[in-house]
Design a protein around this motif. Structure first.
Motif, PDB file in Angstrom:
ATOM      1  N   ARG A   2       0.843  -1.194   0.000  1.00 59.33           N
ATOM      2  CA  ARG A   2       0.000   0.000   0.000  1.00 59.33           C
ATOM      3  C   ARG A   2       0.877   1.243   0.000  1.00 59.33           C
ATOM      4  NH1 ARG A   2      -4.342  -2.152   4.515  1.00 59.33           N
ATOM      5  NH2 ARG A   2      -4.861  -4.054   3.356  1.00 59.33           N
ATOM      6  N   ARG A   3       0.502   2.210  -0.812  1.00 61.95           N
ATOM      7  CA  ARG A   3       1.303   3.418  -1.005  1.00 61.95           C
ATOM      8  C   ARG A   3       0.426   4.653  -0.827  1.00 61.95           C
ATOM      9  NH1 ARG A   3       5.380   3.237  -4.773  1.00 61.95           N
ATOM     10  NH2 ARG A   3       6.631   5.043  -4.276  1.00 61.95           N
ATOM     11  N   ASP A  32       5.867  10.391  -0.444  1.00 61.31           N
ATOM     12  CA  ASP A  32       5.474   9.372  -1.418  1.00 61.31           C
ATOM     13  C   ASP A  32       6.104   8.084  -0.909  1.00 61.31           C
ATOM     14  OD1 ASP A  32       6.001   8.839  -5.005  1.00 61.31           O
ATOM     15  OD2 ASP A  32       4.706   7.828  -3.567  1.00 61.31           O
ATOM     16  N   THR A  33       5.292   7.247  -0.285  1.00 61.89           N
ATOM     17  CA  THR A  33       5.878   6.127   0.431  1.00 61.89           C
ATOM     18  C   THR A  33       4.968   4.915   0.470  1.00 61.89           C
ATOM     19  OG1 THR A  33       6.979   5.541   2.508  1.00 61.89           O
ATOM     20  CG2 THR A  33       4.996   6.893   2.696  1.00 61.89           C
ATOM     21  N   ILE A  34       5.577   3.777   0.589  1.00 61.78           N
ATOM     22  CA  ILE A  34       4.862   2.527   0.840  1.00 61.78           C
ATOM     23  C   ILE A  34       4.778   2.389   2.355  1.00 61.78           C
ATOM     24  CG2 ILE A  34       5.007   0.009   0.689  1.00 61.78           C
ATOM     25  CD1 ILE A  34       6.413   0.478  -2.059  1.00 61.78           C
ATOM     26  N   TYR A  35       3.563   2.250   2.871  1.00 65.74           N
ATOM     27  CA  TYR A  35       3.368   2.216   4.323  1.00 65.74           C
ATOM     28  C   TYR A  35       2.898   0.856   4.826  1.00 65.74           C
ATOM     29  CZ  TYR A  35      -1.606   2.712   3.293  1.00 65.74           C
ATOM     30  OH  TYR A  35      -2.879   2.499   2.826  1.00 65.74           O
ATOM     31  N   TRP A  36       2.634  -0.068   3.925  1.00 61.22           N
ATOM     32  CA  TRP A  36       2.117  -1.395   4.288  1.00 61.22           C
ATOM     33  C   TRP A  36       2.749  -2.402   3.344  1.00 61.22           C
ATOM     34  CZ3 TRP A  36      -2.119  -3.668   7.115  1.00 61.22           C
ATOM     35  CH2 TRP A  36      -2.570  -4.902   6.645  1.00 61.22           C
ATOM     36  N   GLU A  67       1.321  -5.895   6.996  1.00 62.74           N
ATOM     37  CA  GLU A  67       1.821  -5.139   8.150  1.00 62.74           C
ATOM     38  C   GLU A  67       2.043  -3.676   7.809  1.00 62.74           C
ATOM     39  OE1 GLU A  67       2.465  -6.366  11.255  1.00 62.74           O
ATOM     40  OE2 GLU A  67       1.810  -8.359  10.635  1.00 62.74           O
ATOM     41  N   TYR A  68       1.560  -2.806   8.690  1.00 60.38           N
ATOM     42  CA  TYR A  68       1.935  -1.399   8.584  1.00 60.38           C
ATOM     43  C   TYR A  68       3.400  -1.300   8.969  1.00 60.38           C
ATOM     44  CZ  TYR A  68      -3.030  -0.289   8.380  1.00 60.38           C
ATOM     45  OH  TYR A  68      -4.347  -0.210   8.019  1.00 60.38           O
ATOM     46  N   HIS A  78      -7.539   6.832  -4.135  1.00 60.79           N
ATOM     47  CA  HIS A  78      -6.539   7.301  -5.094  1.00 60.79           C
ATOM     48  C   HIS A  78      -6.331   6.277  -6.205  1.00 60.79           C
ATOM     49  CE1 HIS A  78      -2.618   8.848  -6.523  1.00 60.79           C
ATOM     50  NE2 HIS A  78      -3.128  10.011  -6.140  1.00 60.79           N
ATOM     51  N   ARG A  79      -6.243   5.022  -5.832  1.00 56.77           N
ATOM     52  CA  ARG A  79      -6.056   3.954  -6.818  1.00 56.77           C
ATOM     53  C   ARG A  79      -7.240   3.894  -7.785  1.00 56.77           C
ATOM     54  NH1 ARG A  79      -3.816  -1.999  -5.794  1.00 56.77           N
ATOM     55  NH2 ARG A  79      -2.036  -0.715  -5.321  1.00 56.77           N
ATOM     56  N   LEU A  80      -8.446   4.048  -7.260  1.00 55.12           N
ATOM     57  CA  LEU A  80      -9.635   4.015  -8.115  1.00 55.12           C
ATOM     58  C   LEU A  80      -9.651   5.160  -9.129  1.00 55.12           C
ATOM     59  CD1 LEU A  80     -12.458   3.024  -5.612  1.00 55.12           C
ATOM     60  CD2 LEU A  80     -11.549   1.655  -7.498  1.00 55.12           C
ATOM     61  N   MET A  81      -9.040   6.280  -8.784  1.00 59.40           N
ATOM     62  CA  MET A  81      -9.036   7.428  -9.691  1.00 59.40           C
ATOM     63  C   MET A  81      -7.976   7.319 -10.777  1.00 59.40           C
ATOM     64  SD  MET A  81      -9.996  10.620  -7.233  1.00 59.40           S
ATOM     65  CE  MET A  81      -9.010  10.154  -5.801  1.00 59.40           C
ATOM     66  N   ASP A  82      -7.095   6.324 -10.679  1.00 58.00           N
ATOM     67  CA  ASP A  82      -6.103   6.058 -11.720  1.00 58.00           C
ATOM     68  C   ASP A  82      -5.313   7.315 -12.097  1.00 58.00           C
ATOM     69  OD1 ASP A  82      -4.687   4.460 -13.512  1.00 58.00           O
ATOM     70  OD2 ASP A  82      -6.072   4.929 -15.159  1.00 58.00           O
ATOM     71  N   THR A  83      -4.659   7.894 -11.100  1.00 58.31           N
ATOM     72  CA  THR A  83      -3.829   9.067 -11.343  1.00 58.31           C
ATOM     73  C   THR A  83      -2.507   8.918 -10.601  1.00 58.31           C
ATOM     74  OG1 THR A  83      -3.684  11.475 -11.195  1.00 58.31           O
ATOM     75  CG2 THR A  83      -4.895  10.370  -9.430  1.00 58.31           C
ATOM     76  N   ASP A  84      -1.474   9.507 -11.160  1.00 60.36           N
ATOM     77  CA  ASP A  84      -0.168   9.526 -10.497  1.00 60.36           C
ATOM     78  C   ASP A  84       0.009  10.796  -9.672  1.00 60.36           C
ATOM     79  OD1 ASP A  84       0.613   7.083 -11.610  1.00 60.36           O
ATOM     80  OD2 ASP A  84       1.455   8.058 -13.387  1.00 60.36           O
ATOM     81  N   GLU A  85      -0.898  11.731  -9.828  1.00 64.94           N
ATOM     82  CA  GLU A  85      -0.800  12.992  -9.096  1.00 64.94           C
ATOM     83  C   GLU A  85      -0.963  12.754  -7.599  1.00 64.94           C
ATOM     84  OE1 GLU A  85      -3.292  17.121  -8.401  1.00 64.94           O
ATOM     85  OE2 GLU A  85      -3.906  15.782 -10.010  1.00 64.94           O
ATOM     86  N   PRO A  86      -0.064  13.293  -6.786  1.00 62.07           N
ATOM     87  CA  PRO A  86      -0.234  13.148  -5.336  1.00 62.07           C
ATOM     88  C   PRO A  86      -1.396  14.013  -4.849  1.00 62.07           C
ATOM     89  CG  PRO A  86       1.660  14.535  -5.819  1.00 62.07           C
ATOM     90  CD  PRO A  86       1.138  14.043  -7.145  1.00 62.07           C
TER      91      PRO A  86
END
Length: 189
Positions: free
Chosen positions: A43-44, A57-61, A65-66, A101-109
Motif C-alpha cells: 500500500r502506497r 510518497d511512500t509505501i506504508y504497508w 503489516e503497517y 486514489h487507486r480508483l481514480m487512476d492518477t499519479d498525481e499526489p
C-alpha cells in the motif's frame, strides 16, 4: 519498457493488472482493504502540503503489516501545521485515501489541506466556519481534507464513497473532499 524475463509484459501493464485485481477483490474494512489488495499486498500514499512545502510518497504497508517507521513519518507529515502538534493517525484512514486514489487512476499526489487538528485549531476554525464539526474526526487523527488538480471534487467523492469505509464530505466551493475512517456517511454538495 519490457521486463527482462518476459518481453511480453511491461511494468505499466503489470501495474494495470494489479489495479484491476484490486478493484475485483474486495473483502472488507468495508471495501477499502479489498480495493488495496492485488499489488503484492503493498500500500502506497503520495501527498504534498502547500502549507509546509513538504511532500511524501511512500509505501506504508507490506505483506499484511503497517511499517511503523513510515507510519510515524506520515503522522508527522499530517500534523497540525498551525501548532506543529503531531498525533498518531489512524492508519485505516491511509487505507481509505490510498484505495480512493487507486480508483481514480492518477499519479498525481493528493494535496493535503488538513490532517490532524489540535482541539485549539479546530475551535478556531469552528469560530470562522459553520462547516467545522465540534467533535471533528480530524482531532482524533481519523480524517483528511484532500484535493487533486486532475480530478473534480465529484470524481474524488465517488471514488471515496466506492470504498464504503468511512465518511465522505464534498466541498465543491472550496474544492476539496473530506475522507475519514469513521462511521459510513456522506454530506455536502
Amino acid at each position: 519498457m519490457a521486463m527482462a524475463d518476459n518481453p511480453g509484459f511491461t511494468r505499466r501493464g503489470l501495474l494495470g493488472v494489479f489495479a484491476a485485481t484490486a478493484v475485483v477483490a474486495a473483502p472488507t474494512y468495508s471495501k477499502a482493504f479489498g480495493l488495496l489488495r492485488g499489488a503484492g499486498d503493498v500500500r502506497r500514499i503520495s501527498m504534498y502540503s502547500g502549507r509546509t512545502g513538504e511532500s511524501i510518497d511512500t509505501i506504508y504497508w507490506i505483506e499484511g503489516e503497517y511499517i511503523p517507521e513510515v507510519v510515524k513519518e506520515i503522522n508527522h507529515f499530517m500534523r497540525d501545521w498551525r501548532s506543529d502538534d503531531v498525533k498518531k493517525m489512524d492508519p485505516r484512514n491511509f487505507d481509505v485515501m490510498a484505495a480512493a486514489h487507486r480508483l481514480m487512476d492518477t499519479d498525481e499526489p493528493y494535496m493535503l489541506l488538513s490532517g490532524y487538528r489540535s482541539p485549539a485549531t479546530n475551535a478556531m476554525l469552528r469560530s470562522h466556519s459553520k462547516g467545522v464539526a465540534r467533535n471533528s474526526l480530524h482531532m482524533k487523527g481519523q480524517a483528511a481534507d484532500l484535493r487533486l488538480k486532475s480530478r473534480s471534487v465529484g470524481q474524488m467523492a465517488r471514488a471515496a464513497k466506492a470504498c464504503a469505509a468511512g465518511g465522505v464530505g464534498t466541498y465543491p466551493r472550496s474544492d476539496f473532499v473530506h475522507m475519514d475512517c469513521g462511521p459510513l456517511r456522506t454530506w455536502g454538495g
